[in-house]
Design a protein around this motif. Structure first.
Motif, PDB file in Angstrom:
ATOM      1  N   SER A 130      10.968  61.475 -50.130  1.00 48.27           N
ATOM      2  CA  SER A 130      11.834  62.625 -49.891  1.00 48.27           C
ATOM      3  C   SER A 130      12.387  62.313 -48.285  1.00 48.27           C
ATOM      4  O   SER A 130      11.374  61.778 -47.220  1.00 48.27           O
ATOM      5  CB  SER A 130      10.963  63.802 -49.544  1.00 48.27           C
ATOM      6  N   ILE A 131      13.635  62.614 -48.229  1.00 49.89           N
ATOM      7  CA  ILE A 131      14.154  62.207 -46.728  1.00 49.89           C
ATOM      8  C   ILE A 131      14.670  63.656 -46.163  1.00 49.89           C
ATOM      9  O   ILE A 131      15.468  64.416 -46.744  1.00 49.89           O
ATOM     10  CB  ILE A 131      15.641  61.410 -46.883  1.00 49.89           C
ATOM     11  N   PRO A 132      14.169  64.164 -45.113  1.00 48.33           N
ATOM     12  CA  PRO A 132      14.331  65.398 -44.436  1.00 48.33           C
ATOM     13  C   PRO A 132      15.566  65.402 -43.636  1.00 48.33           C
ATOM     14  O   PRO A 132      16.048  64.371 -43.013  1.00 48.33           O
ATOM     15  CB  PRO A 132      13.178  65.540 -43.527  1.00 48.33           C
ATOM     16  N   TYR A 133      16.387  66.432 -43.764  1.00 45.68           N
ATOM     17  CA  TYR A 133      17.629  66.869 -43.047  1.00 45.68           C
ATOM     18  C   TYR A 133      17.212  68.078 -42.311  1.00 45.68           C
ATOM     19  O   TYR A 133      16.299  69.021 -42.665  1.00 45.68           O
ATOM     20  CB  TYR A 133      18.980  66.815 -43.751  1.00 45.68           C
ATOM     21  N   VAL A 175      12.405  68.416 -34.637  1.00 41.34           N
ATOM     22  CA  VAL A 175      12.988  68.883 -35.962  1.00 41.34           C
ATOM     23  C   VAL A 175      12.163  68.485 -37.181  1.00 41.34           C
ATOM     24  O   VAL A 175      12.362  69.108 -38.200  1.00 41.34           O
ATOM     25  CB  VAL A 175      14.376  68.990 -36.141  1.00 41.34           C
ATOM     26  N   ILE A 176      11.674  67.383 -37.270  1.00 38.62           N
ATOM     27  CA  ILE A 176      11.258  66.864 -38.651  1.00 38.62           C
ATOM     28  C   ILE A 176       9.674  67.354 -38.993  1.00 38.62           C
ATOM     29  O   ILE A 176       9.650  67.951 -40.111  1.00 38.62           O
ATOM     30  CB  ILE A 176      11.162  65.284 -38.640  1.00 38.62           C
ATOM     31  N   TYR A 177       8.759  67.240 -38.026  1.00 38.77           N
ATOM     32  CA  TYR A 177       7.419  67.677 -38.223  1.00 38.77           C
ATOM     33  C   TYR A 177       7.053  69.111 -37.682  1.00 38.77           C
ATOM     34  O   TYR A 177       5.932  69.621 -38.045  1.00 38.77           O
ATOM     35  CB  TYR A 177       6.469  66.433 -37.999  1.00 38.77           C
ATOM     36  N   GLY A 178       7.798  69.240 -37.061  1.00 41.38           N
ATOM     37  CA  GLY A 178       7.544  70.544 -36.132  1.00 41.38           C
ATOM     38  C   GLY A 178       6.404  70.341 -34.902  1.00 41.38           C
ATOM     39  O   GLY A 178       5.943  71.254 -34.462  1.00 41.38           O
ATOM     40  N   ALA A 198      21.773  67.874 -45.589  1.00 38.75           N
ATOM     41  CA  ALA A 198      21.124  67.271 -46.928  1.00 38.75           C
ATOM     42  C   ALA A 198      22.059  66.922 -47.892  1.00 38.75           C
ATOM     43  O   ALA A 198      22.333  65.935 -48.643  1.00 38.75           O
ATOM     44  CB  ALA A 198      19.847  68.026 -47.250  1.00 38.75           C
ATOM     45  N   THR A 199      23.266  68.044 -48.249  1.00 39.89           N
ATOM     46  CA  THR A 199      24.148  67.649 -49.272  1.00 39.89           C
ATOM     47  C   THR A 199      25.174  66.611 -48.902  1.00 39.89           C
ATOM     48  O   THR A 199      25.258  65.673 -49.601  1.00 39.89           O
ATOM     49  CB  THR A 199      24.945  68.963 -49.494  1.00 39.89           C
ATOM     50  N   LEU A 200      25.414  66.447 -47.805  1.00 42.20           N
ATOM     51  CA  LEU A 200      26.415  65.627 -46.747  1.00 42.20           C
ATOM     52  C   LEU A 200      25.739  64.135 -47.188  1.00 42.20           C
ATOM     53  O   LEU A 200      26.483  63.090 -47.316  1.00 42.20           O
ATOM     54  CB  LEU A 200      26.522  65.804 -45.361  1.00 42.20           C
ATOM     55  N   ALA A 201      24.484  64.109 -46.863  1.00 49.20           N
ATOM     56  CA  ALA A 201      23.854  62.851 -46.865  1.00 49.20           C
ATOM     57  C   ALA A 201      24.085  62.392 -48.471  1.00 49.20           C
ATOM     58  O   ALA A 201      24.076  60.928 -48.730  1.00 49.20           O
ATOM     59  CB  ALA A 201      22.299  62.783 -46.811  1.00 49.20           C
ATOM     60  N   GLY A 220      14.565  69.872 -44.943  1.00 49.94           N
ATOM     61  CA  GLY A 220      13.281  69.650 -44.003  1.00 49.94           C
ATOM     62  C   GLY A 220      11.962  69.406 -44.674  1.00 49.94           C
ATOM     63  O   GLY A 220      11.898  70.035 -45.685  1.00 49.94           O
ATOM     64  N   ILE A 221      11.293  68.650 -44.197  1.00 47.60           N
ATOM     65  CA  ILE A 221       9.844  68.458 -44.675  1.00 47.60           C
ATOM     66  C   ILE A 221       9.234  69.932 -44.884  1.00 47.60           C
ATOM     67  O   ILE A 221       9.138  70.640 -44.166  1.00 47.60           O
ATOM     68  CB  ILE A 221       8.993  67.620 -44.026  1.00 47.60           C
ATOM     69  N   GLY A 222       8.822  70.249 -46.125  1.00 49.49           N
ATOM     70  CA  GLY A 222       8.209  71.517 -46.213  1.00 49.49           C
ATOM     71  C   GLY A 222       9.128  72.663 -46.453  1.00 49.49           C
ATOM     72  O   GLY A 222       8.656  73.688 -46.304  1.00 49.49           O
ATOM     73  N   GLY A 223      10.411  72.355 -46.888  1.00 48.31           N
ATOM     74  CA  GLY A 223      11.161  73.169 -46.925  1.00 48.31           C
ATOM     75  C   GLY A 223      11.502  73.578 -48.279  1.00 48.31           C
ATOM     76  O   GLY A 223      10.743  73.064 -49.135  1.00 48.31           O
ATOM     77  N   ILE A 224      12.344  74.704 -48.609  1.00 50.97           N
ATOM     78  CA  ILE A 224      12.374  75.219 -50.077  1.00 50.97           C
ATOM     79  C   ILE A 224      12.836  74.062 -51.040  1.00 50.97           C
ATOM     80  O   ILE A 224      12.250  73.965 -52.157  1.00 50.97           O
ATOM     81  CB  ILE A 224      13.369  76.345 -50.155  1.00 50.97           C
TER      82      ILE A 224
END
Lengths: 494, 172, 363
Positions: C188-191, A181-184, C197-200, C166-170
């Motif tokens: 940047s920390i991805p969820y 889920v992180i880098y796909g 992400a908000t909960l974090a 998510g990495i590369g998300g909006i």
């Protein structure tokens, strides 16, 4: 989606729930068909129901099938579900002495009482665990998932926890297949587009607890054609009062084991039965194995207390307490519910609704079980040569229906064979299911935690909850290794 | 199930040898694969991190299983077990055969019948054949049971639950 | 032998039926249309349940069910900024019963090598609503304004932790734009989705939450989070949370991009029968005015923005150009494919490039 308690008393909800209970009772009564199997097969079907009805149905099935194994266990000595094995040991001798009606009546009363203890535990502790879970960060979530798999390995494999852990590890590896889920990035996909999507755990569950079980039935049992003549089922409340100590102890054990990830009703009844045997006064202990009422009480309260207990971590943490609860979680997922600490914010009213349905289905279970004994006895003579091929078709439908994918059917098929082989080699299957469910959660949270603490790795060990969980994991491993080194005296495996 | 637990370790020595060897190989393979996975931003967030840990852990546990088995004479036990299985196959031939037939039946149903036939036909064919071989009742009874179940399941899924059925289609 | 007779008969009958079935399969394309939708529609949402995309897609599916007279079965298949769901839907039958609930026209996928199809060439998107990016902190955070966050990142490059969906998300993209135009670096920390992400941020795992206003609003109202900025040019008034400061007043060069946020888009394969695609378009126009849906948008601070047909195609291509080149030039870890190789024009060349050769508008 908001739910409120008034929806429970709607006729349609009650009807669906009662149908679920009756279906569950019939299902559980047929030897070889377990609670986990019923739940796994019905997940896909429940997705077609409206949200409140799906929950009512599955909770009904859960409650019904848990008690369903009791009839055949007592009356013909063949446990309908793995949970009912101790009951078969103790109840069948009583039937042969002509006390079958009394024994079965007592088993139902015990189930009924155990159900309440499980529900009480769920209602009391859900807010506590939710409050606590909101404090858990990525690191703690990863550890919690790992602990869940480890403890499930300990509890489901008797004196050989190594095998439980291997099974859990295999489950975690199953979850590693496909895009992460992180880098796909596609892991272990072997250039297959289907594998890139990952392996869904419901077909896996159906394979391990459905197909494997069907195959095992043919391998291990002779055909049975037993007639049982029981005239009246007597729910004897006076009798259970005499064994109140065993009842309380058994239901607490059952509920707590339910709350432990992956350990379901079969483990709960064994442990409770074992504890009852060891703590019984000598004259009662002598009856164990020959038909002890105390043993019946201990085993059966634990069995139904397990339901509420198993739902506790499932609903509050997203970590299923048993294979049946895992299927329930999948069904909620299909309805768009993400279980976990935010359940009250995201789905206000859902928890009270589930509590309400549990309470009602416990009543319905008690009533229906007593009424259904006579017709159900006929089911025992239903030849498995007819039943099992039909169940196999239902397995195929259950696996297919989730994503309308034949690939999922293949997954079911492969894990069916694997389940049979692993089980014959002494590996428990529940840890594997748990691993497959928790794998991507562990993966995502572990890597995120390491990124978060990239600059101060030692701080990972300074977090109180994290430290507690780490200690718990080490203790679980130590306990398992220690127990493996001792002369075994524990409960068996399933 | 309710087996005396004392001899479990004895009983499982043979299977342990096979399980230990194959699982250790699997663990090594997984770990080796994991090392080759990309590391876009360092090892700690790499996709291969957990697979590597799991692969190593599986190898270690399988090694323990293997060593335990070999130490207690797993090799001899395995040979005995194979003999035992051969015996079983003859003594319990009926059961083993039924299980194998059941398994083959599901395979034929899923991979040969469903892709070619309508769901209800495939299901009928599968059920009728399996029941015919395992149940050995008169054909009419079998046809009624198999046909009834096939139709009921089709109606349940396509009409009541309104979902798609596997197979080449359905006319109900 | 005798006992197999009945079986042979059945088998012959089955064969006849099969022949009939095969014949009718050939005629199928002709009658498919008249019956559409002939069964339950499956909508697969690429993000977690409870997130913005999920809320909108479930919200719009209710009036659409009524209009089409068929149930719509919504499921989530989260991960890899909806690439998993996109792949899944792409491989389904081209019969109009498989819908993709995604965001931003899947503009993130090609540059990250997550998926190969081209949004405006292989898909018909229907934009339903839009969201606004926002940054928030816990009430007791040392950062009083957004300027403090930028200052902290300047002093300690790569150490201020900002969550995203998510990495590369909006929301990652929004944060990347801040980095680019104020020349700082965050960690940047991805969820997996805006809600986690908000909960974090709520439990203090990250210093700053980057997600949508709609994902923060309940927590802003309850006082569990404090907003620092929203990605707009003007202050944004939100019921129950007061007036939220625009990011443009901290990083003035962002004004060309404001308002910036997610587009919640429904996707269908473009090779589905045109009549099915336009039927969906027609019903969507009605569905977005559904009172219950409108109320939900207001409550969640989401903005109705219906765009379909060639309008949607154009926006899909234009936003992909901006994003692809931003990711490539900011050297995002996951930007694996050079946009030039994909034929994606630089944002400044877009006006001259559109419509490209091979583009075929549906309506």
């Amino acid at each position: 989606m908001t739910l409120d308690l008034s929806q429970i008393v709607q006729p349609m909800t009650l009807l669906t729930m009662a149908t679920g209970v009756v279906f569950g009772l019939l299902w559980g009564a047929m030897p070889g068909l377990s609670t986990s199997m019923a739940m796994a097969l019905l997940v896909g079907i429940s997705a077609k129901f409206s949200f409140p009805l799906a929950i009512a149905f599955l909770v009904g099935v859960f409650t019904g099938s848990t008690s369903g194994g009791e009839m055949s266990a007592v009356l013909i000595g063949i446990p309908g579900t793995p949970d009912a094995v101790p009951l078969a040991i103790e109840g069948y001798p009583l039937t042969r002495r002509g006390e079958g009606g009394r024994a079965l009546g007592l088993a139902y009363v015990a189930s009924f009482l155990g159900g309440w203890v499980g529900i009480a535990l769920l209602v009391m502790f859900a807010p506590v665990i939710i409050g606590f879970a909101l404090e858990l960060g990525s690191w703690e979530m990863a550890l919690l998932g790992l602990w869940g798999v480890a403890i499930a390995g300990n509890l489901t494999s008797g004196e050989r926890p190594l095998k439980g852990w291997i099974s859990g590890c295999l489950g975690l590896l199953v979850a590693m297949v496909g895009r992460e889920v992180i880098y796909g990035y596609g892991r272990f996909t072997f250039n297959s587009a289907e594998l890139a999507d990952g392996i869904d755990y419901i077909p896996l569950l159906i394979g391990l607890f459905g197909l494997a079980e069907i195959l095992r039935v043919f391998l291990t049992h002779e055909s049975i054609h037993v007639q049982s003549q029981v005239r009246r089922i007597i729910p004897d409340w006076g009798l259970i009062a005499r064994y109140w100590k065993a009842a309380i102890r058994g239901s607490v054990i059952g509920a707590l084991i339910g709350a432990i990830p992956g350990a379901g009703g079969n483990v709960a009844t064994y442990v409770s039965y074992d504890v009852a045997r060891r703590t019984a006064p000598p004259d009662e202990r002598a009856k164990f194995g020959q038909g002890s009422y105390e043993a019946i009480v201990a085993a059966e309260v634990a069995d139904n207390a397990n339901i509420g207990g198993a739902l506790l971590p499932t609903l509050t943490l997203g970590i299923p307490g048993s294979a049946g609860a895992a299927a329930f979680m999948a069904a909620l997922n299909l309805q768009g519910v993400r279980v976990g600490p935010l359940i009250n914010q995201d789905h206000p009213g859902l928890l009270p609704y589930i509590y309400g349905v549990l309470v009602l289905s416990n009543f319905v279970m008690y009533g229906a079980a007593l009424l259904l004994v006579r017709p159900v006895v006929r089911l025992f003579s239903l030849p498995r040569e007819v039943l099992m091929p039909i169940i196999a078709v239902v397995c195929v439908l259950g696996a297919f229906g989730l994503n309308l994918s034949m690939f999922d059917v293949s997954v079911m098929f492969v894990f069916g064979i694997m389940g049979l082989v692993l089980q014959r080699a002494g590996f428990p299957l529940a840890p594997m299911v748990l691993g497959a469910i928790l794998g991507s959660m562990v993966d995502e949270n572990l890597r995120r935690a390491l990124v978060l603490f990239e600059h101060q790795p030692m701080a990972l060990f300074g977090r109180p909850f994290g430290l507690a969980l780490l200690t718990l994991i080490l203790f679980t491993l130590y306990d398992g290794i220690y127990r493996a080194g001792r002369v075994p005296d524990g409960y068996g495996t399933t | 199930m309710v087996t005396p637990t004392v001899d479990r370790r004895e009983r499982e020595r043979g299977p342990d040898l096979v399980a230990g060897t194959s699982l250790a190989a699997l663990g090594l393979y997984v770990a080796a694969q994991a090392v080759t996975m990309p590391r876009p931003a360092g090892w700690h967030s790499a996709p291969g991190l957990l697979p590597f840990l799991l692969g190593s852990w599986l190898t270690a546990m399988s090694a323990v299983l293997l060593v335990g088995s070999v130490k207690r004479g797993g090799g001899a036990q395995l040979r005995r077990a194979v003999r035992q299985i051969r015996q079983d196959v003859t003594v319990r031939a009926d059961r083993v055969w039924r299980m194998a037939f059941m398994l083959a039946g599901v395979a034929v149903y899923v991979y040969l019948l469903l892709p070619r036939l309508y769901f209800e036909i495939a299901t009928f064919v599968y059920l009728a054949t399996t029941m015919r071989v395992l149940w050995r009742r008169e054909p009419l009874k079998i046809a009624l049971v198999a046909g009834g179940v096939a139709v009921a399941l089709t109606l349940l899924f396509s009409r009541f639950l309104r979902t798609l059925l596997p197979g080449a289609g359905s006319w109900l | 032998m005798r006992s197999w007779d009945w079986w042979g008969k059945v088998s012959r009958r089955a064969f006849l039926r099969l022949t009939a079935a095969a014949a009718s399969t050939l005629l199928l394309p002709l009658k498919a249309l008249a019956q559409w939708p002939e069964r339950t529609i499956f909508m697969v949402v690429g993000y977690a349940a409870g997130g913005g995309t999920d809320i909108i897609m479930r919200g719009i599916s209710k009036p659409m069910e009524r209009l089409l007279g068929r149930p719509i079965n919504v499921t989530n298949r989260e991960g890899s900024v909806a690439a998993l769901a996109t792949d899944f839907i792409w491989k389904r039958p081209v019969d109009g019963h498989w819908w993709l609930g995604t965001s931003n026209y899947n503009k993130f996928l090609r540059v990250q090598g997550l998926h190969q199809t081209t949004p405006w060439k292989d898909w018909q998107f229907y934009k339903i609503a839009s969201t606004i990016a926002a940054w928030a902190v816990k009430p007791d955070s040392p950062y009083r304004t957004f300027a403090d966050v930028i200052e902290a990142a300047r002093r300690r490059p790569g150490q201020v932790k900002v969550s995203n969906s998510g990495i590369g998300g909006i929301w990652h993209e929004a944060t990347l734009m801040v980095e680019k135009f104020s020349d700082v670096k965050f960690q940047s920390i991805p969820y997996t989705g805006g809600a986690p992400a908000t909960l974090a941020g709520l439990r203090g795992e990250v210093d700053v939450v980057a997600s949508g206003v709609h994902e923060q609003i309940e927590h802003l109202r309850a006082g569990n989070l404090r907003n620092l900025a929203v990605f707009t040019a003007e202050p944004l008034a939100v019921g129950g949370a007061g007036s939220l400061p625009p990011v443009v007043s901290y990083v003035s060069r962002l004004k060309d991009f404001a308002p910036f946020g997610g587009s919640l888009t429904l996707g269908l394969r473009r090779d589905i029968d045109l009549e099915i695609l336009t039927t969906i378009d027609r019903h969507l126009r009605q569905a977005v005015s559904d009172p219950e849906f409108t109320q939900m948008l207001d409550r969640q601070v989401l903005f109705k923005a219906l765009k379909t047909g060639r309008e949607a195609d154009r926006e899909a291509a234009a936003t992909e150009a901006v994003t692809a080149w931003l990711f490539w030039e900011q050297k995002l870890e996951t930007a694996r494919v050079n946009p030039a190789d994909l034929g994606i024009p630089r944002p400044e060349e877009f006006e001259r490039w559109w419509p490209p050769r091979g583009y075929r508008p549906l309506w």
